[in-house]
Design a protein around this motif. Structure first.
Motif, PDB file in Angstrom:
ATOM      1  N   GLY A 110       0.811  -1.211   0.000  1.00 53.83           N
ATOM      2  CA  GLY A 110       0.000   0.000   0.000  1.00 53.83           C
ATOM      3  C   GLY A 110       0.843   1.259   0.000  1.00 53.83           C
ATOM      4  O   GLY A 110       0.553   2.226  -0.714  1.00 53.83           O
ATOM      5  N   GLY A 115      -3.093   3.872  -4.066  1.00 59.89           N
ATOM      6  CA  GLY A 115      -4.380   3.246  -4.362  1.00 59.89           C
ATOM      7  C   GLY A 115      -4.315   2.142  -5.393  1.00 59.89           C
ATOM      8  O   GLY A 115      -5.245   1.341  -5.504  1.00 59.89           O
ATOM      9  N   LYS A 118      -5.021  -1.523  -4.149  1.00 59.66           N
ATOM     10  CA  LYS A 118      -6.289  -1.894  -3.516  1.00 59.66           C
ATOM     11  C   LYS A 118      -6.854  -3.224  -4.031  1.00 59.66           C
ATOM     12  O   LYS A 118      -7.226  -4.074  -3.220  1.00 59.66           O
ATOM     13  CB  LYS A 118      -7.314  -0.778  -3.668  1.00 59.66           C
ATOM     14  N   GLU A 122      -7.432  -6.379  -1.549  1.00 58.70           N
ATOM     15  CA  GLU A 122      -8.774  -6.938  -1.344  1.00 58.70           C
ATOM     16  C   GLU A 122      -8.808  -8.430  -1.652  1.00 58.70           C
ATOM     17  O   GLU A 122      -9.455  -9.201  -0.935  1.00 58.70           O
ATOM     18  CB  GLU A 122      -9.796  -6.181  -2.199  1.00 58.70           C
ATOM     19  N   ARG A 138      -6.546  -4.521   6.006  1.00 59.50           N
ATOM     20  CA  ARG A 138      -7.626  -3.535   6.122  1.00 59.50           C
ATOM     21  C   ARG A 138      -7.063  -2.125   6.358  1.00 59.50           C
ATOM     22  O   ARG A 138      -7.535  -1.154   5.765  1.00 59.50           O
ATOM     23  CB  ARG A 138      -8.573  -3.911   7.256  1.00 59.50           C
ATOM     24  N   SER A 140      -4.177  -1.022   5.490  1.00 61.25           N
ATOM     25  CA  SER A 140      -3.529  -0.562   4.264  1.00 61.25           C
ATOM     26  C   SER A 140      -4.562  -0.081   3.260  1.00 61.25           C
ATOM     27  O   SER A 140      -4.389   0.967   2.624  1.00 61.25           O
ATOM     28  CB  SER A 140      -2.677  -1.686   3.667  1.00 61.25           C
ATOM     29  N   ILE A 141      -5.660  -0.813   3.122  1.00 55.33           N
ATOM     30  CA  ILE A 141      -6.740  -0.389   2.223  1.00 55.33           C
ATOM     31  C   ILE A 141      -7.328   0.930   2.703  1.00 55.33           C
ATOM     32  O   ILE A 141      -7.523   1.863   1.917  1.00 55.33           O
ATOM     33  CB  ILE A 141      -7.833  -1.471   2.129  1.00 55.33           C
ATOM     34  N   ASP A 142      -7.597   1.033   4.007  1.00 51.79           N
ATOM     35  CA  ASP A 142      -8.174   2.268   4.560  1.00 51.79           C
ATOM     36  C   ASP A 142      -7.261   3.462   4.349  1.00 51.79           C
ATOM     37  O   ASP A 142      -7.720   4.554   4.043  1.00 51.79           O
ATOM     38  CB  ASP A 142      -8.483   2.108   6.049  1.00 51.79           C
ATOM     39  N   GLN A 144      -5.210   3.901   1.971  1.00 48.26           N
ATOM     40  CA  GLN A 144      -5.247   4.267   0.554  1.00 48.26           C
ATOM     41  C   GLN A 144      -6.482   5.093   0.243  1.00 48.26           C
ATOM     42  O   GLN A 144      -6.429   5.995  -0.575  1.00 48.26           O
ATOM     43  CB  GLN A 144      -5.212   3.015  -0.320  1.00 48.26           C
ATOM     44  N   LEU A 145      -7.588   4.779   0.907  1.00 48.32           N
ATOM     45  CA  LEU A 145      -8.826   5.534   0.676  1.00 48.32           C
ATOM     46  C   LEU A 145      -8.679   6.967   1.177  1.00 48.32           C
ATOM     47  O   LEU A 145      -9.165   7.908   0.574  1.00 48.32           O
ATOM     48  CB  LEU A 145     -10.009   4.854   1.359  1.00 48.32           C
TER      49      LEU A 145
END
Length: 148
Positions: A110, A115, A118, A122, A138, A140-142, A144-145
């Protein structure tokens, strides 16, 4: 941590005992090989337990253990800003045997790609069984958002 994976480079620079030490040309203090002194991050990230033992047996590196060195390699790869690190991190995230390493690979992936990672994160989340690794994915995804 930057691109450091192990050792006392900064400690050597600031230690008052080191500044008083004489430079000696003693082969006992020389690295066994250039590969030992400057290992590739990909090797550290993907080495087997046998490779770790045969490469670092009898050295202080064994204190970090294979998982610690692979974790540190993941962090250094994430900090590298080198696109060539992405497939190595993806491999680590998908298949490293140590949850500690997979979790740090998620962060590094990430951090390295923003982004763009992602979808890979996922997919990894769907297949990951370890709760620690899932939480790292999670986060890392958050992150990126938030950065998007």
């Amino acid at each position: 941590m930057g691109d450091f994976v192990f050792g006392c480079d900064t400690c050597q620079d600031v230690c008052p005992y080191t500044s008083a030490a004489r430079i000696v040309d003693d082969p006992d203090f020389a690295p066994r090989s250039v590969e030992n002194a400057f290992p590739s991050l990909e090797f550290l990230a993907t080495m087997t337990e046998q490779e770790f033992r045969s490469t670092y047996s009898g050295t202080p590196v064994t204190r970090a253990k294979r998982a610690g060195m692979a974790r540190n390699a993941a962090i250094a790869l994430g900090n590298s800003r080198d696109d060539r690190a992405e497939p190595i991190l993806m491999q680590m995230l998908r298949s490293h045997d140590e949850p500690l390493v997979r979790g740090h690979a998620a962060w590094a992936l990430g951090h390295l790609t923003g982004g763009d990672a992602k979808p890979e994160l996922e997919t990894a989340l769907v297949h990951e069984a370890d709760s620690y690794v899932c939480e790292e994915i999670r986060q890392s995804i958050d992150s990126q958002l938030v950065d998007a």
